[in-house]
Design a protein around this motif. Structure first.
Motif, PDB file in Angstrom:
ATOM      1  N   ASP A  66      35.131  30.449  48.420  1.00 45.44           N
ATOM      2  CA  ASP A  66      35.049  31.146  47.135  1.00 45.44           C
ATOM      3  C   ASP A  66      33.590  31.364  46.699  1.00 45.44           C
ATOM      4  O   ASP A  66      32.722  30.520  46.932  1.00 45.44           O
ATOM      5  N   TYR A  69      31.692  35.974  42.686  1.00 41.70           N
ATOM      6  CA  TYR A  69      31.999  37.397  42.851  1.00 41.70           C
ATOM      7  C   TYR A  69      33.439  37.579  43.344  1.00 41.70           C
ATOM      8  O   TYR A  69      34.193  38.399  42.812  1.00 41.70           O
ATOM      9  N   LYS A  70      33.842  36.784  44.371  1.00 39.67           N
ATOM     10  CA  LYS A  70      35.196  36.896  44.899  1.00 39.67           C
ATOM     11  C   LYS A  70      36.228  36.501  43.853  1.00 39.67           C
ATOM     12  O   LYS A  70      37.278  37.141  43.723  1.00 39.67           O
ATOM     13  N   GLY A  72      35.853  36.679  40.605  1.00 38.31           N
ATOM     14  CA  GLY A  72      35.876  37.738  39.612  1.00 38.31           C
ATOM     15  C   GLY A  72      36.695  38.929  40.054  1.00 38.31           C
ATOM     16  O   GLY A  72      37.482  39.498  39.277  1.00 38.31           O
ATOM     17  N   ARG A  73      36.534  39.321  41.320  1.00 42.70           N
ATOM     18  CA  ARG A  73      37.315  40.445  41.850  1.00 42.70           C
ATOM     19  C   ARG A  73      38.811  40.131  41.816  1.00 42.70           C
ATOM     20  O   ARG A  73      39.639  41.000  41.531  1.00 42.70           O
ATOM     21  N   LYS A  74      39.144  38.864  42.079  1.00 41.24           N
ATOM     22  CA  LYS A  74      40.556  38.455  42.112  1.00 41.24           C
ATOM     23  C   LYS A  74      41.193  38.588  40.728  1.00 41.24           C
ATOM     24  O   LYS A  74      42.357  38.997  40.593  1.00 41.24           O
ATOM     25  N   GLY A  76      39.752  40.331  38.022  1.00 42.36           N
ATOM     26  CA  GLY A  76      39.338  41.512  37.271  1.00 42.36           C
ATOM     27  C   GLY A  76      38.327  41.233  36.191  1.00 42.36           C
ATOM     28  O   GLY A  76      38.323  41.886  35.144  1.00 42.36           O
ATOM     29  N   THR A  78      33.969  39.961  35.458  1.00 45.17           N
ATOM     30  CA  THR A  78      32.643  40.012  36.067  1.00 45.17           C
ATOM     31  C   THR A  78      32.081  38.610  36.265  1.00 45.17           C
ATOM     32  O   THR A  78      32.546  37.634  35.662  1.00 45.17           O
ATOM     33  N   THR A 105      40.874  39.228  30.578  1.00 46.01           N
ATOM     34  CA  THR A 105      40.165  40.456  30.890  1.00 46.01           C
ATOM     35  C   THR A 105      39.849  41.201  29.603  1.00 46.01           C
ATOM     36  O   THR A 105      40.732  41.464  28.779  1.00 46.01           O
TER      37      THR A 105
END
Length: 404
Positions: A66, A69-70, A72-74, A76, A78, A105
């Motif tokens: 982890d 960034y990963k 956060g992408r998971k 949604g 930042t 979010t």
């Protein structure tokens, strides 16, 4: 009985369920579900108690491989949002098995232009902007007559300092939305390391410290938008000043009937004679002496504490740019005004028969570039339908002011 995981909110004049839900970034359905006692949700009474659900965070256990960034992408969100709700976390040393908070979010767009955008909406949006962008800093420069804190936003770390302000005049609240929208778009562009037009935003951040007071006159703006109720300590005084009328659409002054942009010590006595208004009024009364009102004094004190290379006070209306004052402005002001005109299509006017304004005082005191930009056309308060036209014409000024 108060529902669990909620806090009490006291309804204010002008509140609607939509405004309250938007202010606290929750769904209308969620707010209604927490308040089954409401007989008619479309009718709220000042002083009424509502229960507002607290926005909860999810929990997440860090897995092998982890990164923020990963994660956060998971979910949604930042990296900046993750860091804001996990203070002290080291993004380079995530521990497998460590439990971190995942924020709700946030809406894709925070600052939404609308007719009822007032002080409370501004303060709620500033709080959300700070939650979303860790580099959006906020402090207070002082308080209004009624004790409302006057916020200033700071972004960027450069040695060059630039200062923008809006809503000196109560019925010119469109300028607050303009500056708030700029704060959001500027922050987004920096986070994504992108350009806006010809301006590379990370470069501007590195070179310039931007300071923005979106609303100099919060009491006046609220008066124009919401009117006044008998519990206001200035109720009788304001009605007398306004000739008994409850229509405050033409009110420019602060709550005490003083024009804040006639309050600065730049040939103030001449402005008093020119205005010929001998007492509190909805507009054009310079007050009993310069910097007597707390809002104008806060602006002067804040400005004096900084080394601003350039200031712009945004007003409405007229699509005009004023950049001179009694031949005290530096020679470069003419070239900067030309750049602003080229960016906006607005007309440049060097001199006008006016004194005691913020721009006038700044030029007189520091002999540096100072500007008044009058956005939009028509009668104040300008209709919200003009916002995007104003935005398109002034975004170039807002960016160029950081680069010149």
């Amino acid at each position: 009985m108060q529902p669990p995981n909620t806090f009490q909110y006291v309804v204010k004049p002008g509140d609607t369920l939509y405004r309250i839900a938007y202010r606290f970034s929750i769904r209308m359905e969620t707010l209604l579900a927490a308040n089954p006692q409401l007989g008619n949700p479309s009718i709220l009474v000042p002083g009424q108690i509502l229960y507002v659900p607290r926005r909860s965070w999810q929990l997440y256990v860090i897995q092998p491989g982890d990164t923020l960034y990963k994660i956060g992408r998971k979910f949604g969100v930042t990296v900046a949002q993750l860091q804001s709700v996990n203070p002290g976390i080291d993004p380079n040393r995530l521990q497998i098995g460590e439990v971190i908070n995942i924020p709700d979010t946030l809406p894709a767009t925070i600052v939404v232009p609308r007719e009822d955008y007032g002080y409370d909406e501004m303060m709620a949006d500033l709080q959300t902007l700070q939650s979303r962008f860790s580099f959006v800093n906020q402090e207070m420069i002082g308080e209004s007559v009624l004790g409302r804190p006057i916020p200033v936003v700071n972004m960027g770390s450069g040695r060059k300092q630039v200062f923008y302000s809006g809503s000196f005049h109560a019925n010119e609240w469109m300028t607050t939305i303009l500056l708030m929208r700029f704060i959001e778009e500027y922050a987004k562009a920096y986070e994504l390391k992108r350009t806006i037009g010809r301006f590379h935003i990370p470069t501007l951040f590195a070179e310039t410290s931007l300071w923005i007071v979106p609303m100099v006159n919060p009491d006046g703006v609220e008066l124009v938008q919401e009117g006044i109720t008998p519990d206001n300590p200035y109720f009788e005084e304001v009605l007398t000043i306004n000739g008994g009328s409850r229509d405050f659409s033409q009110w420019k002054a602060n709550i005490r009937g003083v024009d804040l942009n006639d309050q600065f010590p730049a040939h103030w006595q001449e402005e008093v004679a020119r205005r010929a208004v001998d007492g509190p009024a909805p507009r054009n009364y310079p007050g009993v002496c310069p910097l007597f009102e707390p809002e104008s004094k806060a602006m002067a004190d804040f400005t004096s504490l900084h080394d601003f290379r350039l200031v712009i006070a945004f007003h409405s209306q007229g699509e005009e740019i004023f950049g001179g004052y009694r031949e005290m402005e530096p020679p470069e002001s003419e070239e900067i005004a030309r750049i602003f005109t080229e960016a906006s299509g607005y007309r440049t006017i060097r001199y006008v028969d006016s004194d005691a304004g913020f721009k006038d005082w700044f030029i007189q005191q520091w002999r540096r570039p100072g500007f008044t930009v009058e956005v939009g056309r028509g009668t104040n308060p300008l209709p919200i339908s003009q916002f995007w036209d104003i935005w398109g014409k002034t975004i170039g000024i807002l960016l160029a002011g950081l680069a010149v």
